[in-house]
Design a protein around this motif. Structure first.
Motif, PDB file in Angstrom:
ATOM      1  N   GLU A  35      -5.599  -1.433  -6.700  1.00  0.00           N
ATOM      2  CA  GLU A  35      -6.331  -0.166  -6.677  1.00  0.00           C
ATOM      3  C   GLU A  35      -5.407   0.952  -7.141  1.00  0.00           C
ATOM      4  OE1 GLU A  35      -8.710   2.363  -6.981  1.00  0.00           O
ATOM      5  OE2 GLU A  35      -9.791   0.955  -5.654  1.00  0.00           O
ATOM      6  N   GLU A  36      -5.876   1.746  -8.115  1.00  0.00           N
ATOM      7  CA  GLU A  36      -5.092   2.873  -8.626  1.00  0.00           C
ATOM      8  C   GLU A  36      -5.733   4.211  -8.299  1.00  0.00           C
ATOM      9  OE1 GLU A  36      -3.053   2.229 -12.549  1.00  0.00           O
ATOM     10  OE2 GLU A  36      -4.540   0.613 -12.713  1.00  0.00           O
ATOM     11  N   ASN A  37      -6.915   4.197  -7.711  1.00  0.00           N
ATOM     12  CA  ASN A  37      -7.631   5.423  -7.352  1.00  0.00           C
ATOM     13  C   ASN A  37      -7.831   6.353  -8.555  1.00  0.00           C
ATOM     14  OD1 ASN A  37      -8.399   5.505  -4.436  1.00  0.00           O
ATOM     15  ND2 ASN A  37      -6.217   5.029  -4.185  1.00  0.00           N
ATOM     16  N   LYS A  38      -8.355   5.771  -9.620  1.00  0.00           N
ATOM     17  CA  LYS A  38      -8.592   6.544 -10.848  1.00  0.00           C
ATOM     18  C   LYS A  38      -9.625   7.642 -10.630  1.00  0.00           C
ATOM     19  CE  LYS A  38      -7.307   2.800 -14.018  1.00  0.00           C
ATOM     20  NZ  LYS A  38      -7.770   1.883 -15.092  1.00  0.00           N
TER      21      LYS A  38
ATOM     22  N   TYR B  57       0.076  -7.055 -10.400  1.00  0.00           N
ATOM     23  CA  TYR B  57      -0.971  -6.155 -10.889  1.00  0.00           C
ATOM     24  C   TYR B  57      -1.285  -5.131  -9.806  1.00  0.00           C
ATOM     25  CZ  TYR B  57      -3.985  -9.220  -8.082  1.00  0.00           C
ATOM     26  OH  TYR B  57      -4.531  -9.960  -7.060  1.00  0.00           O
ATOM     27  N   TYR B  58      -2.018  -4.090 -10.211  1.00  0.00           N
ATOM     28  CA  TYR B  58      -2.472  -3.072  -9.271  1.00  0.00           C
ATOM     29  C   TYR B  58      -3.869  -3.450  -8.780  1.00  0.00           C
ATOM     30  CZ  TYR B  58       1.421   0.025 -10.265  1.00  0.00           C
ATOM     31  OH  TYR B  58       2.673   0.577 -10.360  1.00  0.00           O
TER      32      TYR B  58
ATOM     33  N   THR C 119       5.942  -6.912  -9.912  1.00  0.00           N
ATOM     34  CA  THR C 119       4.579  -6.414  -9.744  1.00  0.00           C
ATOM     35  C   THR C 119       3.633  -7.266 -10.581  1.00  0.00           C
ATOM     36  OG1 THR C 119       5.316  -4.141  -9.347  1.00  0.00           O
ATOM     37  CG2 THR C 119       3.032  -4.447 -10.043  1.00  0.00           C
TER      38      THR C 119
ATOM     39  N   ASN D  52       0.847  -1.193   0.000  1.00  0.00           N
ATOM     40  CA  ASN D  52       0.000   0.000   0.000  1.00  0.00           C
ATOM     41  C   ASN D  52       0.878   1.237   0.000  1.00  0.00           C
ATOM     42  OD1 ASN D  52      -2.453  -1.489   0.279  1.00  0.00           O
ATOM     43  ND2 ASN D  52      -2.029  -1.710   2.464  1.00  0.00           N
TER      44      ASN D  52
ATOM     45  N   LYS E  23      -7.891  10.509  -9.098  1.00  0.00           N
ATOM     46  CA  LYS E  23      -7.070  11.189 -10.111  1.00  0.00           C
ATOM     47  C   LYS E  23      -7.912  12.109 -10.982  1.00  0.00           C
ATOM     48  CE  LYS E  23      -3.493   7.612 -10.596  1.00  0.00           C
ATOM     49  NZ  LYS E  23      -2.893   6.602 -11.502  1.00  0.00           N
TER      50      LYS E  23
ATOM     51  N   TYR F   7      -1.984   4.094  -3.984  1.00  0.00           N
ATOM     52  CA  TYR F   7      -2.310   2.946  -4.824  1.00  0.00           C
ATOM     53  C   TYR F   7      -1.993   1.672  -4.051  1.00  0.00           C
ATOM     54  CZ  TYR F   7       2.765   2.861  -5.732  1.00  0.00           C
ATOM     55  OH  TYR F   7       4.139   2.817  -5.596  1.00  0.00           O
ATOM     56  N   GLN F   8      -2.497   0.572  -4.544  1.00  0.00           N
ATOM     57  CA  GLN F   8      -2.212  -0.752  -3.985  1.00  0.00           C
ATOM     58  C   GLN F   8      -1.777  -1.666  -5.119  1.00  0.00           C
ATOM     59  OE1 GLN F   8      -6.342  -0.944  -2.281  1.00  0.00           O
ATOM     60  NE2 GLN F   8      -5.272  -1.911  -0.571  1.00  0.00           N
ATOM     61  N   LYS F   9      -0.696  -2.407  -4.891  1.00  0.00           N
ATOM     62  CA  LYS F   9      -0.281  -3.374  -5.891  1.00  0.00           C
ATOM     63  C   LYS F   9       0.186  -4.657  -5.214  1.00  0.00           C
ATOM     64  CE  LYS F   9       4.461  -1.602  -6.591  1.00  0.00           C
ATOM     65  NZ  LYS F   9       5.412  -1.099  -7.613  1.00  0.00           N
TER      66      LYS F   9
END
Length: 838
Positions: A552-555, A549-550, A547, A525, A558, A533-535
């Motif tokens: 959560e990217e919080n699109k 995948y992500y 990595t 986190n 943004k 973001y979280q990956k």
């Protein structure tokens, strides 16, 4: 000034005015008479009405200008008064939206963190598929980070039906083997972590639901998933799922005796959990605490408005009592007990002194566990090794610190014996070394000899993040780069002190991480300072984390951020001068400047100071957040300042330990010096300085005013404060203040006992919940009474029926926030100046 509204026109001065276009202005209309006399009379009457209407019109215009003049030109008694912009939705300078509580509450600027609970269902990394539980579209699912196509449905829906009745799922807890789940419903909060609730067992394969027991206060699956420990009426039971049978473990449970369940002070201050049970790895034994509160004094709380839905409010309040040990009064007496599920026998370990506290219990293998014990003032820590059959209780190590205190932590991590080293179980812990908290490895249980794993003028945070038993790698979060950042590192037990960086330390970052059961996968986190973001990472090769995948990217965040004019948060180190030994005091802080900040303005900007500042705490960090801080800067056109004073954490023992036995003294000195630093700035209005805090922060705001006497801080807001440390719980208070009989002067000097000094400020606002079981309303009542005795008038009080320490009952938290900004706005607008003198 309020938000601009559509123009609706002025109200007409005469009642006869009509607003519809084309209609006559006045309701009286005359027709010219035919005769001369009539003509003269007509002209006279006409002149009379004209004069009357003229006088009315002139008077009205004069009155209007007087009102406008009154609103826009300050009087002599309020010549410094400024009309500030409240609740302005748009910045006229750039057309962007401004941050307000409505915006914050909408969630448009709040980062999202998706839940991912790793499942402990494997023993080795070869089997680690990164299984985790999550909720998606109201479905409770098991997924795999390694196989993204894998999905196992546990249950579908937020509700379930049992015997024709529907129940809401308040909590869903899977068994380690994923074959069963516990459904919690009808939850009624008891204390911070605990509930009275009904529990049902879900058979995942058949989806059949059966009642476990109603009105439980604690439940815990065994590691083998075949049994459930639970507490009913303060007695411990073990239910065997496959045998459908229940074993009663204790019979001593009562109002004063807790078995397997934490009492108030153990839940709040020591275990930080509702559970006081620990299963052995094989599920053959269960260790639990017996907590006897018989000698602990009671505290009573009236609940005035809580009632069952639809029922009339009772004529008398509901009086509830809890056993609450206050500083210097008797603590609960605790025994450690071990129950064998095979022999049905229970063994008891008693403490060396009845006043000691049990901080942590950890199984190290299937036959032994360690128990961490401190004295009630936390000056020493004893680590005992105990056997499940009661045959051994040996002191493995003693940690002593009279200058500081032993912080109660839960950091112990079991290190299993290597196959080549028979019987040598060990553990990893965190201890202070050269004034900073570091990881150490105790390779066996018969000696206090340890191997230091980390070192330096920085600290490990929250102990071990994960331990790879096969690779013998320890993952941890630390402040190695900066005290206000958090980065992920690892160290090998076989190569101590060789620290490996995982996250990018070349960029600012605040990270948290959780690992899968085999330590191969991790959810990383990133929490700030930029958009979180979280990956998901794969540490198959720990030197090159991949990595996957992500999560959560919080699109949405943004997309929303560019629409808002968000005032910038600037981190600073403030040098406030030398301490008693001549060394510079340098404090971490951040400031948020208001929109369209203009440093050329003179005596213009108010300053809103915020602090919590409890021992070993931290408020200044690089976590992304948009909330109260930005609302203050945006809506009140004020400078927001947060500072971590001496006594706070993550800067070493020297920085924090000096507050022992003298809470408030150094912190308030630092606050006053920081405030003077800001008041000296040309663009700051030094008559508009406010300090705000909640809980310990509420204590700090009052204590700072008491010392400052209105010289630097002109206003204060205090929420749920401690006002006298004799009124707060023993475990927290004595850890930092020692026993009252040994530090009577410290207790007196660290309390709020001089309201005359406090109310030399312009005005003070106090808010507190009447149902606060943590910081009792008695603290606020104490302050209010002192103010009454001194006939204080510059004092506002707001109380909230039945609200606990969070002040959230019936949505009260939003009211607190609205009141906070409204009251601060009045203060900065000069509305309170001079009022209290009359």
């Amino acid at each position: 000034m309020v938000e601009d509204q559509p123009q609706t026109g002025y109200s007409s001065i005469t009642s006869g005015r009509r607003d519809i276009e084309g209609e006559p202005m006045f309701s009286s209309e005359f027709t010219a008479p035919k005769g001369f006399l009539e003509s003269i009379l007509f002209q006279f009457n006409r002149l009379k009405y004209v004069l009357i209407y003229t006088l009315i019109l002139v008077y009205g215009i004069s009155l209007l200008f007087a009102i406008i003049n009154k609103l826009t030109i300050p009087s002599e008694t309020a010549k410094h008064k400024k009309i500030l912009t409240f609740n302005e939705s748009v910045n006229p300078a750039n057309g962007l939206k401004k941050v307000s509580f409505d915006v914050v509450r909408s969630g448009d600027l709040k980062p999202n963190y998706k839940p991912l609970q790793w499942l402990s269902v494997v023993d080795g990394p070869s089997e680690d598929k990164g299984l985790y539980s999550t909720m998606d579209d109201n479905k409770y699912l098991i997924k795999s980070v390694l196989d993204t196509e894998y999905e196992q449905l546990l249950f579908d829906g937020k509700n379930f039906t049992f015997e024709g009745s529907e129940f809401k799922i308040d909590d869903f807890k899977s068994s380690p083997d994923l074959k069963f789940a516990l459904l919690r419903t009808n939850s009624k909060r008891l204390w911070r972590h605990s509930y009275h609730a009904d529990y049902y067992i879900l058979n995942v394969s058949t989806q059949k639901i059966d009642l476990l027991v109603k009105n439980l206060t604690m439940v815990a699956f065994s590691p083998d998933s075949q049994k459930i420990a639970y507490v009913l009426n303060n007695d411990l039971y073990v239910f065997d799922i496959f045998k459908n049978s229940t074993q009663r473990v204790t019979e001593s449970g009562s109002e004063n005796v807790f078995n397997g369940k934490a009492d108030w002070v153990y839940e709040e201050e020591i275990l930080e959990s509702d559970q006081a049970v620990w299963w052995s790895p094989s599920s053959d034994h269960i260790t639990f605490l017996k907590i006897d509160e018989t000698k602990v004094d009671e505290f009573s709380i009236n609940y005035y408005v809580q009632q069952d839905a639809g029922k009339q409010i009772p004529s008398y309040p509901d009086l509830k009592t809890i056993k609450y040990p206050k500083s210097g009064t008797p603590n609960p007496i605790v025994d450690i007990k071990v129950f064998s599920l095979k022999s049905k026998d229970t063994v008891t370990y008693k403490l060396d002194e009845p006043t000691q506290l049990i901080n942590e219990i950890v199984y190290l293998g299937d036959k032994k566990f360690i128990a961490k014990v401190t004295d009630r003032t936390a000056t020493y820590l004893k680590v005992f090794v105990m056997d499940v059959d009661g045959s051994e209780k040996t002191l493995q190590r003693l940690q002593f610190d009279e200058e500081e205190w032993i912080e109660l932590t839960h950091y112990t991590t079991h290190v299993p014996a290597l196959k080549t080293n028979e019987g040598a179980d060990g553990y990893i812990d965190v201890i202070p070394i050269d004034g900073f908290n570091h990881l150490v490895y105790y390779p066996n249980l018969s000696s206090d000899n340890h191997i230091q794993l980390t070192s330096g003028d920085w600290e490990v945070v929250n102990g071990v993040t994960s331990f790879d038993k096969q690779k013998r790698i320890v993952w941890f979060i630390s402040t190695k780069k900066s005290s206000i950042e958090r980065h992920l590192y690892y160290v090998s037990l076989d190569e101590p002190l060789k620290i490996h960086e995982v996250t990018d330390v070349s960029s600012d970052g605040y990270y948290a991480a959780s690992f899968s059961s085999g330590s191969r996968f991790a959810l990383l986190n990133y929490m700030g300072p930029n958009i979180p973001y979280q990956k998901v990472l794969d540490f198959k090769n720990q030197d090159e984390a991949k990595t996957l995948y992500y999560l959560e990217e919080n699109k949405k965040l943004k997309e929303n951020l560019p629409l808002y004019d968000i005032p910038e948060k600037k981190f600073k180190k403030i040098n406030i001068g030398p301490d008693a030994n001549g060394a510079d005091i340098v404090l971490n802080s951040f400031e948020i400047l208001p929109n369209n900040f203009n440093p050329k303005l003179k005596n213009h900007y108010p300053v809103f100071f915020f602090g919590y500042n409890g021992p070993n705490s931290q408020q200044v960090n690089k976590i992304f957040s948009i909330g109260l801080n930005q609302v203050i800067a945006s809506q009140l056109n004020a400078i927001f300042v947060c500072v971590d004073t001496r006594g706070t954490g993550f800067l070493g023992k020297k920085h924090r330990s000096l507050v022992r036995d003298n809470l408030g003294q150094h912190e308030s000195d630092d606050f006053i010096k920081v405030a003077k630093h800001y008041s000296a700035k040309s663009y700051v209005d030094s008559e508009k300085t406010l300090i705000y805090g909640w809980s310990y922060g509420g204590f700090m705001s009052l204590f700072t005013l008491q010392k400052d006497q209105g010289e630097t801080f002109k206003y204060a807001i205090s929420v749920a404060p401690v006002t006298n440390w004799l009124l707060y719980d023993s475990v927290y208070t004595e850890r930092y203040m020692s026993l009252p009989e040994k530090n009577s002067a410290g207790y007196k000097n660290s309390s709020i006992n001089n309201v005359e000094n406090i109310f030399k400020a312009q005005r003070v606002l106090l808010m507190h919940g009447l149902g606060d079981d943590n910081v009792h309303f008695q603290n606020a009542a104490n302050l209010i009474d002192q103010a009454v005795v001194k006939k204080v008038k510059n004092f506002d009080v707001k109380v909230f029926p039945d609200s606990d320490h969070s002040i959230s009952y019936h949505g009260a938290y939003d009211i607190v926030m609205d009141q906070l900004i409204s009251w601060a706005g009045q203060a900065f607008n000069g509305d309170f100046e001079g009022r209290w003198e009359y």
